[in-house]
Design an enzyme around this catalytic site. Structure first.
Site, PDB file in Angstrom:
ATOM      1  N   LYS A 176      -5.443 -11.860 -35.261  1.00 50.85           N
ATOM      2  CA  LYS A 176      -5.752 -11.778 -33.835  1.00 50.85           C
ATOM      3  C   LYS A 176      -6.946 -12.672 -33.499  1.00 50.85           C
ATOM      4  O   LYS A 176      -7.814 -12.886 -34.336  1.00 50.85           O
ATOM      5  CB  LYS A 176      -6.021 -10.327 -33.418  1.00 50.85           C
ATOM      6  CG  LYS A 176      -7.439  -9.843 -33.607  1.00 50.85           C
ATOM      7  CD  LYS A 176      -7.655  -8.511 -32.884  1.00 50.85           C
ATOM      8  CE  LYS A 176      -9.126  -8.084 -32.964  1.00 50.85           C
ATOM      9  NZ  LYS A 176      -9.999  -8.783 -32.019  1.00 50.85           N
ATOM     10  N   LYS A 223     -13.829 -12.222 -31.686  1.00 55.29           N
ATOM     11  CA  LYS A 223     -15.189 -12.739 -31.492  1.00 55.29           C
ATOM     12  C   LYS A 223     -15.876 -12.982 -32.816  1.00 55.29           C
ATOM     13  O   LYS A 223     -16.662 -13.901 -32.959  1.00 55.29           O
ATOM     14  CB  LYS A 223     -16.019 -11.708 -30.712  1.00 55.29           C
ATOM     15  CG  LYS A 223     -15.817 -11.751 -29.236  1.00 55.29           C
ATOM     16  CD  LYS A 223     -16.878 -10.895 -28.555  1.00 55.29           C
ATOM     17  CE  LYS A 223     -16.223  -9.727 -27.871  1.00 55.29           C
ATOM     18  NZ  LYS A 223     -16.567  -8.444 -28.414  1.00 55.29           N
ATOM     19  N   LYS A 236     -13.186  -4.842 -41.522  1.00 55.17           N
ATOM     20  CA  LYS A 236     -14.574  -5.277 -41.335  1.00 55.17           C
ATOM     21  C   LYS A 236     -15.415  -4.988 -42.578  1.00 55.17           C
ATOM     22  O   LYS A 236     -16.321  -5.745 -42.904  1.00 55.17           O
ATOM     23  CB  LYS A 236     -15.173  -4.635 -40.074  1.00 55.17           C
ATOM     24  CG  LYS A 236     -14.527  -5.199 -38.802  1.00 55.17           C
ATOM     25  CD  LYS A 236     -15.343  -4.990 -37.543  1.00 55.17           C
ATOM     26  CE  LYS A 236     -14.685  -5.760 -36.390  1.00 55.17           C
ATOM     27  NZ  LYS A 236     -15.333  -5.614 -35.116  1.00 55.17           N
TER      28      LYS A 236
HETATM   29  P1  ATP Z   1     -15.060  -8.197 -32.694  1.00 48.81           P
HETATM   30  O1  ATP Z   1     -14.399  -9.235 -33.562  1.00 48.81           O
HETATM   31  O2  ATP Z   1     -16.559  -8.286 -32.667  1.00 48.81           O
HETATM   32  O3  ATP Z   1     -14.546  -6.791 -32.970  1.00 48.81           O
HETATM   33  P2  ATP Z   1     -13.213  -8.463 -30.531  1.00 48.81           P
HETATM   34  O4  ATP Z   1     -12.755  -9.821 -30.203  1.00 48.81           O
HETATM   35  O5  ATP Z   1     -12.283  -7.595 -31.314  1.00 48.81           O
HETATM   36  O6  ATP Z   1     -14.629  -8.579 -31.216  1.00 48.81           O
HETATM   37  P3  ATP Z   1     -13.996  -6.220 -28.911  1.00 48.81           P
HETATM   38  O7  ATP Z   1     -15.241  -6.198 -28.090  1.00 48.81           O
HETATM   39  O8  ATP Z   1     -14.002  -5.466 -30.203  1.00 48.81           O
HETATM   40  O9  ATP Z   1     -13.605  -7.732 -29.171  1.00 48.81           O
HETATM   41  O10 ATP Z   1     -12.770  -5.693 -28.044  1.00 48.81           O
HETATM   42  C1  ATP Z   1     -12.793  -5.672 -26.622  1.00 48.81           C
HETATM   43  C2  ATP Z   1     -11.399  -5.443 -26.085  1.00 48.81           C
HETATM   44  O11 ATP Z   1     -10.609  -6.616 -26.285  1.00 48.81           O
HETATM   45  C3  ATP Z   1     -10.647  -4.301 -26.746  1.00 48.81           C
HETATM   46  O12 ATP Z   1      -9.883  -3.634 -25.756  1.00 48.81           O
HETATM   47  C4  ATP Z   1      -9.714  -5.003 -27.709  1.00 48.81           C
HETATM   48  O13 ATP Z   1      -8.552  -4.244 -27.982  1.00 48.81           O
HETATM   49  C5  ATP Z   1      -9.385  -6.251 -26.919  1.00 48.81           C
HETATM   50  N1  ATP Z   1      -9.014  -7.364 -27.793  1.00 48.81           N
HETATM   51  C6  ATP Z   1      -9.773  -7.870 -28.796  1.00 48.81           C
HETATM   52  N2  ATP Z   1      -9.144  -8.912 -29.365  1.00 48.81           N
HETATM   53  C7  ATP Z   1      -7.950  -9.059 -28.721  1.00 48.81           C
HETATM   54  C8  ATP Z   1      -6.853  -9.955 -28.856  1.00 48.81           C
HETATM   55  N3  ATP Z   1      -6.858 -10.903 -29.763  1.00 48.81           N
HETATM   56  N4  ATP Z   1      -5.804  -9.811 -28.011  1.00 48.81           N
HETATM   57  C9  ATP Z   1      -5.782  -8.859 -27.068  1.00 48.81           C
HETATM   58  N5  ATP Z   1      -6.781  -7.966 -26.897  1.00 48.81           N
HETATM   59  C10 ATP Z   1      -7.866  -8.060 -27.705  1.00 48.81           C
HETATM   60 MG    MG Z   2     -12.917  -5.670 -31.981  1.00 52.56          MG
END
Ligand code: ATP
Ligand code: MG
Length: 326
Positions: A194, A197, A112
């Site tokens: 991965k 968001k 990040k």
């Molecule tokens: P950001 O990019 O803002 O960090 P994010 O998509 O990683 O958003 P988070 O809110 O950080 O989402 O994570 C919420 C939950 O979703 C955490 O338990 C994280 O491990 C899980 N998670 C995030 N992305 C994935 C993915 N691609 N596959 C499976 N689990 C995920």
């Molecule tokens: Mg995340």
């Protein structure tokens, strides 16, 4: 006493299929076995630039999604991180336990920080300490998360063990719950990254609130691998990802999924996951709309009160251990 789980997601955008399959789906299942705390971690969201009005909206939207995917407020506690100030108070104490060097080693921080070089704020480095506070305040046994959070969980354990060693047994040392399938759903546009968001490319993620057209379109343009055979092969990550999504949403076993796609082409490999995703999301989207503001306020207040009691007691013990009264 029942064993506890704690987990959260950031209101940094709408939840995607990765968040659901990696985390929320397991929360829904585990809530029947564990006393459960599900947090909306809006303080974590501040580590990347946020529009204040949108952050407020997304925080509430996320609570609606928790309910709509099946978190049952009769048995689980849903609350907003900033509603329980003990999270930030404990963070300060744990800041004095965590080491800068271990925070600098975190891959999420490195990733990040690279993405927002103009704004490598202290919060970005601190992120895992706030997360450790979230978890440790509730004497959590198990933390159901996606694979990307594994390293943060290990750090949480290290911080708890170090604090307990220096000040006496205080925190429970939690375990991660990372599912075998679904823990790392990949971007549809780049199967080596991965689904996320905060990724710049919106086509790589299926949002739980996407309409049917968007879901069809995003799956249709999903990248695939070379070769024609459709089976679970880790060396072909794009196909593996599409099969994994189909497997998790339909509940069919892996051999059943391979049988389903035997002899079929890529059109179906993309079309079928799109269809089952749309079917799965329809009732979720309906339920999101049904939750009134009044009901949400009431549940979040209830959640805050329940969480505050436990968090307050834990923080009081921590302060006592370290020689602070208030
Ligand atoms: P950001 O990019 O803002 O960090 P994010 O998509 O990683 O958003 P988070 O809110 O950080 O989402 O994570 C919420 C939950 O979703 C955490 O338990 C994280 O491990 C899980 N998670 C995030 N992305 C994935 C993915 N691609 N596959 C499976 N689990 C995920
Ligand atoms: Mg995340």
């Amino acid at each position: 006493m029942n064993k506890r789980i704690f987990s959260g997601t950031q209101p940094t955008g709408n939840l995607h299929l990765g968040n659901y399959l990696g985390a929320l789906k397991n929360w829904v299942e585990l809530q029947h076995e564990y006393e459960s705390f599900f947090c909306i971690v809006n303080l974590h969201a501040l580590t990347i630039p946020q529009d204040p009005k949108l952050l407020l909206e997304k925080t509430r939207d996320l609570a609606r999604v928790y309910l709509a995917v099946g978190i049952d407020p009769q048995i689980s506690t849903i609350f907003i991180q900033s509603d329980v100030p003990e999270h930030t108070e404990l963070t300060w104490v744990l800041n004095c336990v965590a080491r800068v060097s271990e925070l600098e080693r975190m891959t999420q921080y490195k990733d990040k920080a690279k993405k927002q070089q103009e704004n490598v704020n202290v919060g970005l480095l601190e992120y895992p300490v706030l997360m450790a506070s979230d978890i440790l305040l509730y004497h959590t046994d198990l933390v159901p998360v996606g694979h990307d959070q594994k390293q943060h969980l290990e750090l949480t354990r290290d911080i708890a063990i170090r604090f307990n060693r220096d000040y006496g047994e205080t925190f429970k040392v939690p375990d991660a719950f990372i599912p075998k399938m679904g823990a790392r759903i990949m971007s549809l546009s780049d199967p080596l990254k991965k689904m996320s968001k905060s990724d710049d490319d919106p086509n790589g993620r299926i949002l739980l609130m996407d309409d049917a057209d968007a879901v069809q379109r995003k799956f249709k343009r999903a990248v695939t691998d070379s070769g024609t055979e459709i089976r679970f092969d880790p060396s072909r990550p794009a196909i593996h990802n599409l099969l994994e999504i189909y497997h998790l949403i339909t509940g069919k076993s892996q051999p059943e999924v391979e049988e389903h796609f035997a002899g079929k082409g890529y059109a179906q490999l993309k079309g079928d996951p799109a269809d089952v995703t749309i079917e799965f999301m329809r009732p979720v989207q309906r339920r999101v709309k049904e939750i009134t503001d009044e009901r949400l306020d009431q549940l979040l207040e209830q959640g805050r009160d329940k969480a505050s009691k436990i968090a307050g007691a834990t923080l009081a013990t921590v302060y006592q251990r370290i020689g602070i009264t208030r």
